[in-house]
Write an enzyme that holds these catalytic residues in place. Structure first.
Site, PDB file in Angstrom:
ATOM      1  N   SER A  34      23.300  42.534  -9.370  1.00 18.41           N
ATOM      2  CA  SER A  34      24.645  43.018  -9.695  1.00 18.41           C
ATOM      3  C   SER A  34      24.695  43.689 -11.070  1.00 18.41           C
ATOM      4  CB  SER A  34      25.644  41.860  -9.621  1.00 18.41           C
ATOM      5  OG  SER A  34      25.246  40.810 -10.479  1.00 18.41           O
ATOM      6  N   ASP A  85      16.559  46.132 -16.025  1.00 20.06           N
ATOM      7  CA  ASP A  85      16.786  45.157 -14.966  1.00 20.06           C
ATOM      8  C   ASP A  85      17.473  43.912 -15.527  1.00 20.06           C
ATOM      9  OD1 ASP A  85      16.751  43.942 -12.492  1.00 20.06           O
ATOM     10  OD2 ASP A  85      14.577  43.757 -12.364  1.00 20.06           O
ATOM     11  N   ALA A  87      18.238  39.526 -15.097  1.00 17.87           N
ATOM     12  CA  ALA A  87      17.381  38.332 -15.063  1.00 17.87           C
ATOM     13  C   ALA A  87      18.227  37.136 -14.640  1.00 17.87           C
ATOM     14  CB  ALA A  87      16.771  38.073 -16.435  1.00 17.87           C
ATOM     15  N   ASP A  88      17.535  36.113 -14.165  1.00 16.83           N
ATOM     16  CA  ASP A  88      18.222  34.861 -13.837  1.00 16.83           C
ATOM     17  C   ASP A  88      18.217  33.896 -15.013  1.00 16.83           C
ATOM     18  OD1 ASP A  88      18.787  35.475 -11.031  1.00 16.83           O
ATOM     19  OD2 ASP A  88      16.614  35.585 -10.900  1.00 16.83           O
ATOM     20  N   GLU A 107       9.788  44.270  -8.786  1.00 19.51           N
ATOM     21  CA  GLU A 107      10.309  44.303 -10.165  1.00 19.51           C
ATOM     22  C   GLU A 107       9.165  44.148 -11.165  1.00 19.51           C
ATOM     23  OE1 GLU A 107      14.759  42.462  -9.325  1.00 19.51           O
ATOM     24  OE2 GLU A 107      13.178  41.104  -9.897  1.00 19.51           O
ATOM     25  N   LYS A 125      22.818  33.569 -18.886  1.00 19.45           N
ATOM     26  CA  LYS A 125      21.400  33.588 -18.506  1.00 19.45           C
ATOM     27  C   LYS A 125      20.484  33.131 -19.648  1.00 19.45           C
ATOM     28  CE  LYS A 125      22.662  35.632 -14.643  1.00 19.45           C
ATOM     29  NZ  LYS A 125      22.218  36.921 -14.215  1.00 19.45           N
TER      30      LYS A 125
HETATM   31  C1  5RP Z   1      16.612  40.150  -8.437  1.00 17.60           C
HETATM   32  C2  5RP Z   1      16.645  39.731  -9.862  1.00 17.60           C
HETATM   33  C3  5RP Z   1      17.920  39.943 -10.611  1.00 17.60           C
HETATM   34  O1  5RP Z   1      17.643  40.687 -11.748  1.00 17.60           O
HETATM   35  C4  5RP Z   1      18.498  38.609 -10.994  1.00 17.60           C
HETATM   36  O2  5RP Z   1      18.665  37.829  -9.825  1.00 17.60           O
HETATM   37  C5  5RP Z   1      19.833  38.765 -11.728  1.00 17.60           C
HETATM   38  O3  5RP Z   1      20.802  39.214 -10.854  1.00 17.60           O
HETATM   39  P1  5RP Z   1      22.289  39.546 -11.314  1.00 17.60           P
HETATM   40  O4  5RP Z   1      22.209  40.754 -12.186  1.00 17.60           O
HETATM   41  O5  5RP Z   1      23.002  39.813 -10.009  1.00 17.60           O
HETATM   42  O6  5RP Z   1      22.846  38.361 -12.038  1.00 17.60           O
HETATM   43  O7  5RP Z   1      15.707  39.241 -10.416  1.00 17.60           O
HETATM   44  O8  5RP Z   1      15.400  39.794  -7.817  1.00 17.60           O
END
Ligand code: 5RP
Length: 222
Positions: A34, A85, A87-88, A107, A125
């Site tokens: 997202s 990108d 991250a979690d 990724e 995060k």
């Molecule tokens: C997808 C990922 C995403 O970057 C991670 O899940 C973060 O997602 P979001 O931006 O929706 O919080 O690693 O594989």
């Protein structure tokens, strides 16, 4: 601000960093999720100023194309200036857990090629110790049980992510209850288990810049 507004703010901050560096022949690596989606939507306004993008998932490729941004196969690109990108989880060493959206392998490949990896994330995060978010591991389907047994030996509790098939045709094990004191070592050890494609630790190749969306503005960690 809501979590989504924080995601938008970091996407905007990433746009501000890359905009002065864009050239007609620039190709940009784009992540999945997202937060990355906000970045893609903002990138569309700049599409006349760069060549195109490499996508880290089929979903991202589709979104880029919908905006009229050309999507290139990574093999046809000699270098990528930036990879952006989400991250979690992210720690202060800019080591990450990724793969909540099951796109971790592509990724990691795109991040490996990029000169600068800009991670964009809302403040939820940020962690001191990685591992509260279950660590995703992409696995060749026939090796699922074998890999799960090896992960138990490494101290984790693997859970099969039911109903999910990655863009590469594989499955995901989410590993709970890991104490990740040494992310570089664990990333290597997990990747040595036969049947593992890769795991969601980004420690050998961490982010170069972390943009964190907080209630006091966007914080830069580098
Ligand atoms: C997808 C990922 C995403 O970057 C991670 O899940 C973060 O997602 P979001 O931006 O929706 O919080 O690693 O594989």
């Amino acid at each position: 601000m809501t979590q989504d507004e924080l995601k938008q703010a970091v996407a905007r901050a990433a746009i501000d960093i890359i905009t002065p560096k864009l050239a007609k022949d620039s190709v940009i690596g784009v992540g999945t999720g997202s937060t990355a989606n906000h970045f893609i939507d903002m990138l569309a306004d700049l599409k006349a100023r760069f060549d195109g993008a490499v996508a880290s998932s089929e979903a991202t490729a589709e979104r880029l194309k919908k905006h009229g941004i050309p999507v290139y196969d990574l093999n046809s690109v000699s270098s990528l200036e930036f990879y952006i990108d989400g991250a979690d989880e992210a720690n202060d060493h800019l080591e990450l857990i990724k793969g909540g959206g099951a796109a971790l392998t592509r990724e990691k490949i795109v991040a490996a090629v990029a000169k600068t990896f800009i991670c964009i994330a809302d403040e939820s995060k940020r962690v001191d110790l990685l591992g509260a978010f279950p660590l995703p591991v992409e696995v060749i389907p026939m090796a699922r049980s074998h890999v799960a047994r090896q992960i138990v030996k490494l101290g984790g509790d693997p859970v099969y992510r039911e109903g999910v098939v990655t863009d590469n045709g594989n499955v995901i094990l989410d590993v709970h209850n890991l104490t990740i004191n040494n992310a570089i070592e664990l990333e290597r050890d997990l990747n040595q288990v036969v049947g593992v494609v890769t795991n969601g630790l980004f420690a050998h190749r961490p982010a170069d810049i972390l943009l964190l969306g907080t209630q006091n503005g966007v914080e830069t960690v580098d």
